[in-house]
Write an enzyme that holds these catalytic residues in place. Structure first.
Site, PDB file in Angstrom:
ATOM      1  N   ASN A  16      82.040  78.164  17.746  1.00  0.00           N
ATOM      2  CA  ASN A  16      83.256  78.508  18.395  1.00  0.00           C
ATOM      3  C   ASN A  16      83.247  79.759  19.168  1.00  0.00           C
ATOM      4  OD1 ASN A  16      83.646  80.379  16.212  1.00  0.00           O
ATOM      5  ND2 ASN A  16      85.873  79.681  16.350  1.00  0.00           N
ATOM      6  N   LYS A  18      81.252  83.134  21.254  1.00  0.00           N
ATOM      7  CA  LYS A  18      80.577  83.564  22.508  1.00  0.00           C
ATOM      8  C   LYS A  18      79.068  83.413  22.129  1.00  0.00           C
ATOM      9  CE  LYS A  18      82.130  85.409  25.700  1.00  0.00           C
ATOM     10  NZ  LYS A  18      82.752  84.950  27.095  1.00  0.00           N
ATOM     11  N   LYS A  20      76.464  81.335  23.193  1.00  0.00           N
ATOM     12  CA  LYS A  20      75.644  80.050  22.940  1.00  0.00           C
ATOM     13  C   LYS A  20      74.809  80.068  24.268  1.00  0.00           C
ATOM     14  CE  LYS A  20      79.461  77.447  22.233  1.00  0.00           C
ATOM     15  NZ  LYS A  20      80.296  78.605  22.110  1.00  0.00           N
ATOM     16  N   THR A  21      75.543  80.165  25.386  1.00  0.00           N
ATOM     17  CA  THR A  21      74.766  79.903  26.669  1.00  0.00           C
ATOM     18  C   THR A  21      74.030  81.572  26.815  1.00  0.00           C
ATOM     19  OG1 THR A  21      76.147  78.578  27.620  1.00  0.00           O
ATOM     20  CG2 THR A  21      75.199  79.998  29.209  1.00  0.00           C
ATOM     21  N   THR A  22      74.629  82.619  26.449  1.00  0.00           N
ATOM     22  CA  THR A  22      74.080  83.746  26.784  1.00  0.00           C
ATOM     23  C   THR A  22      72.607  83.860  26.205  1.00  0.00           C
ATOM     24  OG1 THR A  22      76.389  84.668  27.117  1.00  0.00           O
ATOM     25  CG2 THR A  22      74.764  85.980  27.201  1.00  0.00           C
ATOM     26  N   ARG A  30      63.243  86.088  27.983  1.00  0.00           N
ATOM     27  CA  ARG A  30      61.947  86.702  27.265  1.00  0.00           C
ATOM     28  C   ARG A  30      60.824  85.460  27.582  1.00  0.00           C
ATOM     29  NH1 ARG A  30      63.592  86.670  21.181  1.00  0.00           N
ATOM     30  NH2 ARG A  30      63.776  89.072  21.837  1.00  0.00           N
ATOM     31  N   PHE A  72      85.158  72.681  36.112  1.00  0.00           N
ATOM     32  CA  PHE A  72      85.480  72.624  35.044  1.00  0.00           C
ATOM     33  C   PHE A  72      86.104  71.186  34.805  1.00  0.00           C
ATOM     34  CE2 PHE A  72      84.466  76.265  32.872  1.00  0.00           C
ATOM     35  CZ  PHE A  72      84.617  77.230  33.452  1.00  0.00           C
ATOM     36  N   TRP A  74      85.602  68.679  33.010  1.00  0.00           N
ATOM     37  CA  TRP A  74      85.937  68.264  31.779  1.00  0.00           C
ATOM     38  C   TRP A  74      87.546  68.597  31.461  1.00  0.00           C
ATOM     39  CZ3 TRP A  74      81.317  69.050  28.462  1.00  0.00           C
ATOM     40  CH2 TRP A  74      80.221  68.461  29.131  1.00  0.00           C
ATOM     41  N   GLU A 109      75.577  73.007  27.575  1.00  0.00           N
ATOM     42  CA  GLU A 109      76.867  72.345  27.208  1.00  0.00           C
ATOM     43  C   GLU A 109      76.645  71.025  27.136  1.00  0.00           C
ATOM     44  OE1 GLU A 109      79.389  74.453  26.875  1.00  0.00           O
ATOM     45  OE2 GLU A 109      79.410  76.117  28.357  1.00  0.00           O
TER      46      GLU A 109
END
Lengths: 177, 177
Positions: A16, A18, A20-22, A30, A72, A74, A109
């Site tokens: 839940n 911050k 994940k995508t970052t 890299r 968005f 969804w 996502e």
């Protein structure tokens, strides 16, 4: 197996919090530094003007981002339309896997899309199990299904400990979006 | 406060999982996409040939990385030398904060340096509290001290759920280093 053998990892960033995508973007950065070819499919963030879309151009031709969602969607609760959008994005992902033209694929996502029932979990498990051996794949999003975690090599949960919004601070451009 | 007001965030990525530094790199990528100037100081990963060092050149002049540690010196258990290296790096960080020439500063593995007692936590708290208002600062590393968490705006714990090494798979170049 030797230390230098390449094994395409299945990586899951969930939770839940911050990052994940970052973190997937950081891995892309890299990877590009190692001359890997990277392709990121965004299931949600379609129509937004994200910093990462601009910077991707600077990393061309090693890094491509394709937004498949339409904003968005969804949150619209239009299940039929959302399923269509997600299905179209997932079919595109499967083609990318089969094409075997990239070192790292990021399906951003996709976890949520499975969690909402818009994409079939077993179909994703099947595609991941049969991916080309050397291709690395990252799946991001909350609520990664257990069947995905079971076949993944590297799973990290990003947990929110503290969030600026709860301190009355709005999302900061350039940092959070 | 309005939605567009800029507040320099103090961000902490901690925990035992992957993605702490990688998420900071991803934030850097996003920030560069917004034409932010980013500077990353690495407290540990000095003498290694990381992909991120190569790619940083492609993001110049918006993104700079400065490795201050000399390899994995903290594994040498030479406390005097390690403290000197960490202190030198932290003094450099303080100058960066005061200079106010960047939008985002990343102090990579500073949490560990504090946890090991190589850098004084109160000195870091003081520097963060008195930073220029608009500068964003990210601190990464395990075991972020509670005093740092207390003054941070955004804290995420990266938790290891599954790691490839436990499945007999060595670290993958281009992905994990």
């Amino acid at each position: 197996m030797t230390e230098t053998e390449r094994t395409g990892l299945i990586i899951v960033n969930t939770g839940n919090g911050k990052g994940k995508t970052t973190a997937a973007l950081g891995t892309a950065l890299r990877a590009v530094g190692t001359k890997f070819k990277v392709f990121m499919v965004q299931f949600i963030k379609g129509s937004w003007d994200y910093g990462e879309l601009h910077v991707a151009e600077r990393l061309a031709p090693y890094f491509e981002i394709k937004p498949m969602g339409e904003g968005f969607t969804w949150e619209t609760k239009d299940k039929k339309r959302d399923t269509e959008v997600a299905t179209k994005a997932w079919e595109f992902c499967k083609k990318l896997i089969d094409a075997n033209e990239h070192d790292l694929l990021i399906f951003d996502e996709l976890n949520n899309a499975m969690d909402y029932g818009y994409v079939d979990v077993d179909d994703v498990v099947n595609a991941l199990k049969n991916k080309p051996k050397e291709v690395h794949i990252i799946l991001t999003g909350r609520n990664a299904p257990q069947k995905i975690i079971d076949i993944a090599h590297l799973v990290t949960e990003m947990r929110e400990i503290k969030h600026p919004f709860n301190q009355g601070i709005y999302a900061q451009r350039g940092i959070e979006f």
